[in-house]
Motif scaffolding. Structure first.
Motif, PDB file in Angstrom:
ATOM      1  N   GLN A   1       0.711  -1.169   0.011  1.00 44.91           N
ATOM      2  CA  GLN A   1       0.013  -0.033   0.208  1.00 44.91           C
ATOM      3  C   GLN A   1       0.673   1.159   0.131  1.00 44.91           C
ATOM      4  O   GLN A   1       0.627   2.104  -1.012  1.00 44.91           O
ATOM      5  N   LEU A   2       1.828   1.423   0.935  1.00 44.45           N
ATOM      6  CA  LEU A   2       2.811   2.593   1.092  1.00 44.45           C
ATOM      7  C   LEU A   2       3.476   2.506  -0.315  1.00 44.45           C
ATOM      8  O   LEU A   2       3.951   3.767  -0.860  1.00 44.45           O
TER       9      LEU A   2
ATOM     10  N   ILE B   1       1.041   4.334  -2.796  1.00 46.31           N
ATOM     11  CA  ILE B   1       0.890   5.822  -2.409  1.00 46.31           C
ATOM     12  C   ILE B   1       2.334   6.250  -2.942  1.00 46.31           C
ATOM     13  O   ILE B   1       2.140   7.736  -3.583  1.00 46.31           O
ATOM     14  N   LEU B   2       3.552   6.102  -2.515  1.00 51.95           N
ATOM     15  CA  LEU B   2       4.721   6.818  -3.020  1.00 51.95           C
ATOM     16  C   LEU B   2       4.720   6.733  -4.405  1.00 51.95           C
ATOM     17  O   LEU B   2       5.187   7.931  -5.188  1.00 51.95           O
TER      18      LEU B   2
ATOM     19  N   TYR C   1       2.435   6.911  -6.615  1.00 52.07           N
ATOM     20  CA  TYR C   1       1.368   8.119  -6.996  1.00 52.07           C
ATOM     21  C   TYR C   1       1.870   9.346  -7.073  1.00 52.07           C
ATOM     22  O   TYR C   1       1.844  10.143  -7.677  1.00 52.07           O
ATOM     23  N   MET C   2       2.593   9.781  -5.733  1.00 47.38           N
ATOM     24  CA  MET C   2       3.262  10.787  -5.387  1.00 47.38           C
ATOM     25  C   MET C   2       4.134  11.223  -6.373  1.00 47.38           C
ATOM     26  O   MET C   2       4.621  12.336  -6.722  1.00 47.38           O
TER      27      MET C   2
END
Length: 94
Positions: free
Chosen positions: A30-31, A34-35, A37-38
């Motif tokens: 998950q992280l 997220i990263l 996508y960032m």
């Protein structure tokens, strides 16, 4: 960006979280998403775009400060069930 399980364990330790092996694998995935996508967001050209604090402009929603008559101390105390002359009397807490 690829985040390692060791880095996720470190962040979990700092957060005082205990993650079992399944949770660690899930959180790492998950992280990482997220990263990633960032990183995509960092590629967007934002030159000439002004920073904003709200999605739409807001104006001051406060009313004008106008002095007007209010209740007297006697009128205010009359609204309470028990008073001791100058204040409301309430049951002791401690």
């Amino acid at each position: 960006m690829k985040i390692s399980e060791k880095e996720v364990q470190h962040v979990a330790h700092l957060s005082r979280l205990h993650l079992d092996q399944d949770e660690l694998a899930s959180m790492t995935e998950q992280l990482d998403g997220i990263l990633s996508y960032m990183e995509k967001l960092a590629e967007v050209d934002t030159e000439g775009v002004l920073p904003t604090t709200h999605a739409f402009s807001k104006t001051n929603a406060f009313r004008e400060d106008i002095v007007k008559d209010s209740l007297s101390q006697e009128e205010s105390l009359a609204n309470g069930p028990v008073q001791n002359g100058t204040a409301f009397q309430v049951p002791r807490v401690i």
